[in-house]
Design a protein around this motif. Sequence first.
Motif, short mmCIF file in Angstrom:
data_model
loop_
_atom_site.label_atom_id
_atom_site.label_comp_id
_atom_site.label_asym_id
_atom_site.label_seq_id
_atom_site.Cartn_x
_atom_site.Cartn_y
_atom_site.Cartn_z
N VAL A 378 16.94 -37.39 42.00
CA VAL A 378 16.94 -36.03 42.55
C VAL A 378 16.76 -35.05 41.40
O VAL A 378 17.51 -35.08 40.42
N HIS A 379 15.77 -34.17 41.51
CA HIS A 379 15.41 -33.25 40.44
C HIS A 379 15.50 -31.82 40.95
O HIS A 379 14.76 -31.43 41.86
N LEU A 380 16.42 -31.03 40.38
CA LEU A 380 16.52 -29.62 40.72
C LEU A 380 15.66 -28.81 39.75
O LEU A 380 15.82 -28.92 38.53
N LEU A 381 14.76 -28.01 40.32
CA LEU A 381 13.80 -27.26 39.50
C LEU A 381 13.86 -25.78 39.85
O LEU A 381 14.18 -25.41 40.99
N PRO A 382 13.52 -24.91 38.91
CA PRO A 382 13.52 -23.47 39.18
C PRO A 382 12.31 -23.05 39.99
O PRO A 382 11.29 -23.73 40.03
N TYR A 383 12.46 -21.88 40.64
CA TYR A 383 11.33 -21.29 41.35
C TYR A 383 10.15 -21.09 40.40
O TYR A 383 10.32 -20.92 39.19
N VAL A 384 8.96 -21.09 40.98
CA VAL A 384 7.76 -20.68 40.25
C VAL A 384 7.19 -19.47 40.98
O VAL A 384 7.48 -19.25 42.16
N PRO A 385 6.36 -18.65 40.32
CA PRO A 385 5.78 -17.48 41.01
C PRO A 385 5.04 -17.90 42.28
O PRO A 385 4.40 -18.97 42.32
N HIS A 386 5.13 -17.06 43.32
CA HIS A 386 4.63 -17.47 44.63
C HIS A 386 3.15 -17.82 44.60
O HIS A 386 2.69 -18.68 45.35
N TRP A 387 2.37 -17.16 43.75
CA TRP A 387 0.92 -17.44 43.74
C TRP A 387 0.60 -18.78 43.06
O TRP A 387 -0.50 -19.28 43.17
N ARG A 388 1.57 -19.38 42.38
CA ARG A 388 1.34 -20.66 41.71
C ARG A 388 1.89 -21.86 42.49
O ARG A 388 1.69 -23.00 42.09
N VAL A 389 2.60 -21.59 43.58
CA VAL A 389 3.31 -22.67 44.27
C VAL A 389 2.40 -23.81 44.71
O VAL A 389 2.68 -24.98 44.43
N PRO A 390 1.29 -23.57 45.45
CA PRO A 390 0.48 -24.71 45.90
C PRO A 390 -0.01 -25.60 44.76
O PRO A 390 0.07 -26.84 44.85
N ALA A 391 -0.52 -25.00 43.68
CA ALA A 391 -1.01 -25.82 42.57
C ALA A 391 0.13 -26.59 41.91
O ALA A 391 -0.05 -27.74 41.49
N PHE A 392 1.30 -25.98 41.83
CA PHE A 392 2.45 -26.63 41.22
C PHE A 392 2.89 -27.85 42.03
O PHE A 392 3.26 -28.88 41.48
N LEU A 393 2.83 -27.74 43.36
CA LEU A 393 3.32 -28.81 44.24
C LEU A 393 2.30 -29.91 44.50
O LEU A 393 2.66 -30.98 45.00
N ALA A 394 1.04 -29.68 44.18
CA ALA A 394 -0.04 -30.55 44.64
C ALA A 394 0.08 -32.00 44.17
O ALA A 394 -0.46 -32.90 44.80
N SER A 395 0.80 -32.26 43.08
CA SER A 395 0.91 -33.63 42.58
C SER A 395 1.97 -34.45 43.30
O SER A 395 2.12 -35.65 43.04
N ALA A 396 2.72 -33.84 44.22
CA ALA A 396 3.71 -34.59 45.01
C ALA A 396 2.99 -35.42 46.07
O ALA A 396 1.78 -35.29 46.29
N ASP A 397 3.74 -36.28 46.74
CA ASP A 397 3.17 -37.13 47.79
C ASP A 397 3.35 -36.54 49.18
O ASP A 397 2.59 -36.86 50.09
N ALA A 398 4.37 -35.70 49.36
CA ALA A 398 4.59 -35.08 50.66
C ALA A 398 5.53 -33.90 50.50
O ALA A 398 6.37 -33.88 49.60
N GLY A 399 5.38 -32.91 51.39
CA GLY A 399 6.29 -31.78 51.45
C GLY A 399 7.19 -31.92 52.66
O GLY A 399 6.74 -32.34 53.73
N VAL A 400 8.45 -31.58 52.50
CA VAL A 400 9.44 -31.79 53.56
C VAL A 400 9.99 -30.46 54.04
O VAL A 400 10.30 -29.57 53.24
N ILE A 401 10.12 -30.32 55.38
CA ILE A 401 10.75 -29.15 56.01
C ILE A 401 11.77 -29.69 57.01
O ILE A 401 11.45 -29.94 58.17
#
Length: 518
Positions: A378-401
């Motif tokens: 489990v990795h807790l990470l700080p927020y990133v600027p809203h305009w960078r979020v998609p590129a920052f997350l793209a290397s993950a395998d899935a997004g969870v809601i």
Amino acid sequence: MLVDNGVQGDSRVQKAARSAAEAGWDVVLLGAALSNGAQESWSIGDARVRLIRVPRSLGQHPSQFHRSLRRPLAYPPGRHGGYRIQRMKASQAAVEERRVALAVARRSGTASLTQRLGGLLAPPASLAAKALGRWAKFRGGELHRLRLRQQNPDDLITRTSIRFWQAVLGPRSWRRLDRGLWDYELAFGPVIDQLAPDIIHANDFRMIGVGARAARRARARGLGTRLVWDAHEFVGGVLGRADNPRWLPAQVAHVEEYIGATDAVITVSATLAELLQRTHRLPVRPDVVLNAPPRPVAGVLDDDGTDVRSRCGIDAETPLLVYCGGVNPSRGVELMIDALPQLEKVHVALVTLHPTASNAASEALRARAVEAGVSDRVHLLPYVPHWRVPAFLASADAGVIPIHHKPNHELALITKFLEYSHARLPIVVSDVRTMADTVRETGQGEVFRAEDVADYIRAVQAVLADPARYRAAYDRPGLLDSWTWEAQAEVLEGVYRRVRPDLALPAAGRAGAAVAAG
């Protein structure tokens, strides 16, 4: 633009201010600073931001200052009760001190006449101190029990009081139920009047009254000011305050009183637009402006050139699930931790650490992971600027809601849904209506029963087994283009043009047209 927060964490407001300024409007975004906070100012693109200090003097109900016949023996609200209880404890301690001193003197044979006389008075003094102490505790307990009754939404007197003001004043009942809404008027009103805006863009339910009153004052001065209300959520579906049963009925009444004074209403989803029109009998269906991310720029990573996978320190073969955004019990993030013991080798990245707000809820997730024996995944990470979020997350395998069933959770494609989509992530979402229906229709992920760990595990395993199948949904022509802020900014600009057609000139020709936004 008007907003009741500090702007920094509100991506929708930031994007609206920037895009309106880029379209040629002179934008001033007014946000709320804490009552003792600094009145900061900065810029978002060409939009100017000002934080207005909002004293919260009226935010407490009068019952918190006065005695009540419900518990006539209770101490008055405030510090008096605590002071009296401590004073009685001090009296008991003083009696005990004298008793011990006498016992020591008698043992050593040095007891004076004064001490001996004091010894005779000690038992009745001790009894008196104990009696007064018990009386003080009783009155303090009465105050506590009074508070519990006042905070209980099912209490007969509380219910009767709320219903009385609703019956007598109707939509104006908020004036009795939550006078704290006037705090925003007193802080923002003079600033708005000084700006003399052409359009007031009021965000969310606290600002609609401020905007409506300012627009009326401007029109009384001969200005053509128009009011646009941006409904971020359905106020009737907002969670009330556990310590104040009057708060939610007040916000509902506040919106009901002023929504008729708006010149246009915009909101975050078609479902909510229909609900608002039906609930408030609006003649025109609100325009929909999704809280979508800006169109991603290929190759743009975080400021230090990293993405979520590298921040976690894991290789490309390690399964990685990501969640970004706020944490509270209704967001359901605990489920992601609880499922990890049964999801071998899977890691979870929680992009939840806010730069200025409390992160206690995120730290509680870390502690939960330690208890479950999965803290290394489990990795807790700080927020990133809203305009960078998609590129920052793209290397993950899935997004969870994993959010729970709450009225407002059913109504919209929330920000993280659209951010995951632009990251081209398969989405694992609970069965809240609008997002679940969208995922089923597009095929971009899997739906699971909210709060059901076993069904969540099933959905995650399905996505991880064939991620390419779900990512292919994003190849549908026009899907992601319609989910960009650039597309939403066109809708917003159309609303501005409609309410002020006299100012709808080419951008270069109307640089002086002013929008007070927030």
